[in-house]
Scaffold this active site. Structure first.
Site, PDB file in Angstrom:
ATOM      1  N   SER A 105       0.862  -1.176   0.000  1.00 45.24           N
ATOM      2  CA  SER A 105       0.000   0.000   0.000  1.00 45.24           C
ATOM      3  C   SER A 105       0.896   1.222   0.000  1.00 45.24           C
ATOM      4  O   SER A 105       2.077   1.149   0.337  1.00 45.24           O
ATOM      5  CB  SER A 105      -0.948  -0.003   1.204  1.00 45.24           C
ATOM      6  OG  SER A 105      -0.233  -0.154   2.424  1.00 45.24           O
ATOM      7  N   ASP A 120      -1.760  15.724  15.107  1.00 50.46           N
ATOM      8  CA  ASP A 120      -0.752  16.541  15.775  1.00 50.46           C
ATOM      9  C   ASP A 120      -1.338  17.887  16.174  1.00 50.46           C
ATOM     10  O   ASP A 120      -2.363  18.323  15.650  1.00 50.46           O
ATOM     11  CB  ASP A 120       0.436  16.765  14.845  1.00 50.46           C
ATOM     12  CG  ASP A 120       1.144  15.466  14.495  1.00 50.46           C
ATOM     13  OD1 ASP A 120       1.181  14.577  15.365  1.00 50.46           O
ATOM     14  OD2 ASP A 120       1.636  15.343  13.356  1.00 50.46           O
ATOM     15  N   PHE A 164      12.236  14.454   9.955  1.00 53.64           N
ATOM     16  CA  PHE A 164      11.005  13.700  10.179  1.00 53.64           C
ATOM     17  C   PHE A 164      11.171  12.756  11.368  1.00 53.64           C
ATOM     18  O   PHE A 164      10.299  12.652  12.240  1.00 53.64           O
ATOM     19  CB  PHE A 164      10.655  12.937   8.898  1.00 53.64           C
ATOM     20  CG  PHE A 164       9.316  12.265   8.906  1.00 53.64           C
ATOM     21  CD1 PHE A 164       8.318  12.628   9.803  1.00 53.64           C
ATOM     22  CD2 PHE A 164       9.048  11.266   7.981  1.00 53.64           C
ATOM     23  CE1 PHE A 164       7.076  12.000   9.790  1.00 53.64           C
ATOM     24  CE2 PHE A 164       7.814  10.639   7.965  1.00 53.64           C
ATOM     25  CZ  PHE A 164       6.825  11.004   8.874  1.00 53.64           C
TER      26      PHE A 164
END
Length: 292
Positions: free
Chosen positions: A9, A103, A212
């Protein structure tokens, strides 16, 4: 490596500019023929891409015929507003949601629920599950979530999300297979038997990947730092080869450990992901080329 290729995916993010739109559609067009189990489209921090996400989800589903899982968060929205989004997806034929707390909005130190909104991801999952018409996926964290006390707390929270109605989980990215296997073992010990899909991040930019990783508490191994620093001295092609080889090796070791599904964070750039999938035995299906 397993003789059977894994299910795959892909994750995309919604475009904010015209150039970014072209990148998204090119990425979807390039990866659709590989027959993904589903694709997901992210939701900007603080719900900033709510409408863009909806447009990207419905367009990908309509144009490429792909099963799309739309990210949905609890941030800065009432319960009614959030569930209206689910209604809109259902009317558009979208039947999968990635349900997340989300977030904190930009400038905020921590997540604070809307006074009339969902307090957390479990409340959101319960509300979506009560409809009875959506497949619900959730996030999972092989290393402690920045807001979590420890990994045991993350496992306990994941168990609650599965019990609330989620049917599978997608993990945050990680660098070493042992990180995932330790987490998977804890989940099984806690009675979690739903599929846990490893999240794979082919490294497009080493500096960007480290940023990240810092935001989501992903450990950056010293060997990876050294390898990418050396590769960058040799130029873009050396970086690409290293990024591809490391992702293929990580995926192969996960497959050897019993993993049969992989979720790729594409960053709307298809080349590395496509190369990694091809190395794993996942190639374009001729019957899907016409669709793409």
């Amino acid at each position: 490596m397993s003789a059977q290729a894994p299910k795959i995916s892909f994750e995309f993010f919604p475009p904010k500019t015209l150039d970014a739109s072209f990148r998204l559609w090119e990425t979807a067009r390039a990866l659709a023929p590989m027959g993904p189990d589903f694709v997901s489209v992210t939701y900007g921090a603080g719900g900033t891409t709510r409408q863009l996400t909806h447009e990207a989800v419905t367009t990908i589903n309509r144009r490429y015929g792909l099963p799309v899982a739309a990210h949905l968060t609890c941030v800065e929205a009432t319960r009614d507003e959030t569930m209206k989004i689910v209604d809109d997806y259902a009317q558009a034929g979208i039947r999968e949601i990635v349900a997340l707390r989300g977030d904190a909005p930009k400038g905020a130190d921590r997540f604070t629920p809307h006074p009339e909104g969902f307090a957390n991801s479990i409340e959101l999952i319960e509300a979506i599950a009560a409809r009875g018409d959506m497949t619900i996926r959730v996030g999972a964290y092989p290393e402690p979530h920045p807001d979590s006390a420890d990994s045991d707390a993350d496992v306990a929270w994941l168990k609650r999300k599965i019990d609330a109605g989620a049917t599978s989980a997608i993990t945050q990215f990680f660098f070493e297979p042992e990180t995932f296997f330790r987490f998977r073992d804890k989940c099984v010990a806690a009675g979690i038997y739903a599929p846990i899909i490893p999240g794979i991040l082919p490294v497009q930019s080493w500096a960007g990947t480290k940023r990240f990783a810092a935001t989501c508490n992903t450990t950056v191994p010293a060997w990876a730092e050294e390898a990418f620093q050396l590769a960058e001295l040799d130029g873009p092609e050396a970086h690409r080869r290293l990024a591809t080889d490391l992702s293929v090796d990580l995926c192969a070791r996960l497959i050897e450990g019993g993993v049969d599904r992989l979720h790729f964070y594409t960053l709307n750039r298809p080349e590395l992901t496509r190369d990694v999938c091809a190395a794993l035995g996942v190639t374009a299906r001729p019957e899907l080329n016409a669709v793409a």
